[in-house]
Design a protein around this motif. Structure first.
Motif, PDB file in Angstrom:
ATOM      1  N   LEU A  15      35.072  43.471  45.170  1.00 45.03           N
ATOM      2  CA  LEU A  15      35.892  41.872  46.801  1.00 45.03           C
ATOM      3  C   LEU A  15      34.708  41.960  48.169  1.00 45.03           C
ATOM      4  N   ARG A  16      34.847  43.624  48.731  1.00 46.99           N
ATOM      5  CA  ARG A  16      34.090  44.017  49.932  1.00 46.99           C
ATOM      6  C   ARG A  16      32.373  43.015  49.676  1.00 46.99           C
ATOM      7  N   GLN A  17      31.778  43.708  48.462  1.00 44.85           N
ATOM      8  CA  GLN A  17      30.957  43.124  47.823  1.00 44.85           C
ATOM      9  C   GLN A  17      29.825  42.029  48.071  1.00 44.85           C
ATOM     10  N   MET A  18      31.615  41.033  47.755  1.00 44.50           N
ATOM     11  CA  MET A  18      31.312  39.362  47.922  1.00 44.50           C
ATOM     12  C   MET A  18      31.578  39.056  49.100  1.00 44.50           C
ATOM     13  N   LYS A  19      32.089  39.584  50.034  1.00 38.80           N
ATOM     14  CA  LYS A  19      32.495  39.030  51.210  1.00 38.80           C
ATOM     15  C   LYS A  19      31.062  38.902  51.480  1.00 38.80           C
ATOM     16  N   GLU A  20      30.134  40.560  51.919  1.00 34.42           N
ATOM     17  CA  GLU A  20      29.633  40.349  52.260  1.00 34.42           C
ATOM     18  C   GLU A  20      28.128  39.735  52.086  1.00 34.42           C
ATOM     19  N   ALA A  21      28.013  39.081  50.376  1.00 39.68           N
ATOM     20  CA  ALA A  21      26.812  38.504  50.161  1.00 39.68           C
ATOM     21  C   ALA A  21      27.463  37.068  50.351  1.00 39.68           C
ATOM     22  N   GLY A  22      28.622  36.894  51.078  1.00 36.41           N
ATOM     23  CA  GLY A  22      28.441  35.166  50.784  1.00 36.41           C
ATOM     24  C   GLY A  22      29.263  34.398  49.471  1.00 36.41           C
ATOM     25  N   GLU A  23      29.690  35.103  48.906  1.00 34.40           N
ATOM     26  CA  GLU A  23      30.586  35.208  47.379  1.00 34.40           C
ATOM     27  C   GLU A  23      31.673  34.824  47.726  1.00 34.40           C
ATOM     28  N   LYS A  24      32.278  33.138  47.495  1.00 33.95           N
ATOM     29  CA  LYS A  24      33.598  32.997  47.460  1.00 33.95           C
ATOM     30  C   LYS A  24      34.415  34.010  45.772  1.00 33.95           C
ATOM     31  N   ILE A  25      35.424  34.285  45.880  1.00 30.74           N
ATOM     32  CA  ILE A  25      36.071  35.304  45.456  1.00 30.74           C
ATOM     33  C   ILE A  25      37.734  33.560  44.872  1.00 30.74           C
ATOM     34  N   SER A  26      38.061  33.540  43.401  1.00 33.04           N
ATOM     35  CA  SER A  26      38.559  33.426  43.037  1.00 33.04           C
ATOM     36  C   SER A  26      40.356  34.097  42.221  1.00 33.04           C
ATOM     37  N   MET A  27      40.539  33.429  42.650  1.00 32.43           N
ATOM     38  CA  MET A  27      42.649  34.515  42.604  1.00 32.43           C
ATOM     39  C   MET A  27      43.049  33.497  42.252  1.00 32.43           C
ATOM     40  N   LEU A  28      44.262  33.835  40.988  1.00 36.39           N
ATOM     41  CA  LEU A  28      45.045  32.619  40.002  1.00 36.39           C
ATOM     42  C   LEU A  28      46.504  33.625  39.488  1.00 36.39           C
ATOM     43  N   THR A  29      47.221  32.836  40.025  1.00 36.73           N
ATOM     44  CA  THR A  29      48.436  34.049  39.542  1.00 36.73           C
ATOM     45  C   THR A  29      48.391  33.822  37.610  1.00 36.73           C
ATOM     46  N   ALA A  30      49.019  34.566  37.179  1.00 33.93           N
ATOM     47  CA  ALA A  30      49.213  34.738  36.067  1.00 33.93           C
ATOM     48  C   ALA A  30      50.774  35.974  35.665  1.00 33.93           C
ATOM     49  N   TYR A  31      51.057  35.422  34.563  1.00 34.02           N
ATOM     50  CA  TYR A  31      52.719  36.245  34.418  1.00 34.02           C
ATOM     51  C   TYR A  31      53.206  36.817  33.007  1.00 34.02           C
ATOM     52  N   ASP A  32      51.493  36.327  32.142  1.00 29.28           N
ATOM     53  CA  ASP A  32      52.024  36.521  30.619  1.00 29.28           C
ATOM     54  C   ASP A  32      50.755  37.012  30.094  1.00 29.28           C
ATOM     55  N   TYR A  33      50.480  37.605  28.846  1.00 33.98           N
ATOM     56  CA  TYR A  33      49.435  38.330  28.605  1.00 33.98           C
ATOM     57  C   TYR A  33      48.550  36.668  27.529  1.00 33.98           C
ATOM     58  N   SER A  34      49.470  35.548  27.118  1.00 39.48           N
ATOM     59  CA  SER A  34      48.021  35.088  26.888  1.00 39.48           C
ATOM     60  C   SER A  34      47.761  34.153  28.134  1.00 39.48           C
ATOM     61  N   MET A  35      48.088  33.751  28.620  1.00 42.90           N
ATOM     62  CA  MET A  35      47.358  33.131  30.113  1.00 42.90           C
ATOM     63  C   MET A  35      46.519  33.645  30.777  1.00 42.90           C
ATOM     64  N   ALA A  36      47.075  35.149  30.899  1.00 47.81           N
ATOM     65  CA  ALA A  36      46.232  36.373  31.554  1.00 47.81           C
ATOM     66  C   ALA A  36      45.021  36.061  31.090  1.00 47.81           C
ATOM     67  N   ARG A  37      44.393  36.479  29.341  1.00 42.98           N
ATOM     68  CA  ARG A  37      43.996  36.655  28.505  1.00 42.98           C
ATOM     69  C   ARG A  37      43.036  35.073  29.385  1.00 42.98           C
ATOM     70  N   ILE A  38      43.619  34.079  29.132  1.00 38.38           N
ATOM     71  CA  ILE A  38      42.449  32.778  28.750  1.00 38.38           C
ATOM     72  C   ILE A  38      41.790  33.154  30.597  1.00 38.38           C
ATOM     73  N   LEU A  39      42.778  33.487  31.159  1.00 35.91           N
ATOM     74  CA  LEU A  39      42.301  33.231  33.019  1.00 35.91           C
ATOM     75  C   LEU A  39      40.623  34.391  32.954  1.00 35.91           C
ATOM     76  N   ASP A  40      41.097  35.235  32.834  1.00 35.38           N
ATOM     77  CA  ASP A  40      40.829  36.705  32.279  1.00 35.38           C
ATOM     78  C   ASP A  40      38.822  36.514  31.793  1.00 35.38           C
ATOM     79  N   GLU A  41      38.998  35.547  30.276  1.00 34.53           N
ATOM     80  CA  GLU A  41      38.167  35.126  29.847  1.00 34.53           C
ATOM     81  C   GLU A  41      37.125  34.356  30.645  1.00 34.53           C
ATOM     82  N   ALA A  42      37.656  34.032  31.595  1.00 34.00           N
ATOM     83  CA  ALA A  42      36.728  32.319  31.596  1.00 34.00           C
ATOM     84  C   ALA A  42      36.281  33.014  33.364  1.00 34.00           C
ATOM     85  N   GLY A  43      36.404  34.273  33.956  1.00 33.00           N
ATOM     86  CA  GLY A  43      36.185  34.561  34.499  1.00 33.00           C
ATOM     87  C   GLY A  43      36.413  34.684  36.393  1.00 33.00           C
TER      88      GLY A  43
END
Length: 272
Positions: A15-43
């Motif tokens: 994340l520090r490297q992303m800030k230094e490179a000017g690359e935006k960080i994406s973050m979302l909430t997750a509360y369960d296995y199924s949603m986490a797997r989808i969001l993780d695979e989405a990058g």
């Protein structure tokens, strides 16, 4: 023989490297296995096991009622669904305020029992001792300034914070303090865009905004809000990418109709 490609986990250093490179960080909430797997695979780089589960999962009015045990259970589920994302877990209300030893114990329980990678904690100088003690144990900490939902009864409203000069100056000092203490980043919630931009420029660690404008290093939303599963929450900063409330509602009604009309299951959906 095929060699499987190793999946590289996002880290706080990433994340520090992303800030230094000017690359935006994406973050979302997750509360369960199924949603986490989808969001993780989405990058999505960072998954937050937020105490917002108290609202969108448990139906409470505030984030205050959710317990440490419940947060650990949710975090375990999310961890099992991820291979790449950095998983951050909120320390719930009452597990760190005013007692740094309790804060450390709470953070260690989350890390050991869930396998999470970091914790998030709300506040500035008033929780300095808790942050120091958690960091002393090697647990990465994500700070949170601006609108801090665990303090809703203190503020009395979910309105924009730090619009007045005194509160804005205090927030800027707190941001510098959190960086000095060793936090790997800071969530800035519902503050003026100009203030968020100033804070982001003043520190070397990433800032993640929610209702903090476009000059921060990344963005976070509650997944249920972003997907339109919740329908009554309509702040200015929220962009709904889907209307899953309607999709799920329509699907449930179609299912009910098919069951009532003896149309489900049909012949191809039965065993012989």
């Amino acid at each position: 023989m095929s060699i499987s490609k190793e999946v590289k986990r996002i880290t706080v250093h990433t994340l520090r490297q992303m800030k230094e490179a000017g690359e935006k960080i994406s973050m979302l909430t997750a509360y369960d296995y199924s949603m986490a797997r989808i969001l993780d695979e989405a990058g999505i780089e960072v998954l937050l096991v937020g105490d917002s589960a108290s609202n969108v999962v448990a139906g409470h009015e505030t984030t205050l009622p959710i317990t440490l045990d419940q947060m650990i259970f949710l975090a375990e589920s999310v961890i099992r669904g991820t291979q790449k994302a950095l998983v951050v877990v909120d320390l719930p209300f009452g597990t760190y305020q005013g007692n740094s030893k309790k804060a450390l114990s709470s953070a260690i329980r989350i890390m050991k029992e869930s396998g999470a990678h970091a914790v998030k904690i709300e506040g500035g100088i008033e929780i300095k001792d808790s942050i120091k003690r958690i960091l002393s144990a090697g647990v990465p900490v994500l700070g949170h300034l601006g609108l801090t939902p665990q303090s809703i009864y203190k503020f009395g409203t979910y309105t924009v914070r730090a619009k007045e000069e005194e509160e804005a100056e205090r927030l800027k000092k707190d941001a510098l303090l959190l960086e000095e203490l060793g936090c790997f980043g800071i969530v800035l919630e519902k503050i003026p865009t100009t203030l968020a931009a100033e804070v982001t420029r003043s520190i070397s660690i990433p800032t993640i905004g929610i209702g903090a404008g476009d000059k921060v290093d990344g963005q976070v939303l509650v997944t249920h809000d972003m997907l339109g599963i919740t329908k009554d929450f309509k702040p200015r900063f929220l962009r709904r990418y889907r209307d899953l409330y309607k999709d799920i509602f329509d699907a449930a009604q179609e299912y009910k109709k098919d069951v009532k009309n003896f149309d489900f299951p049909n012949q191809s959906e039965q065993y012989k």
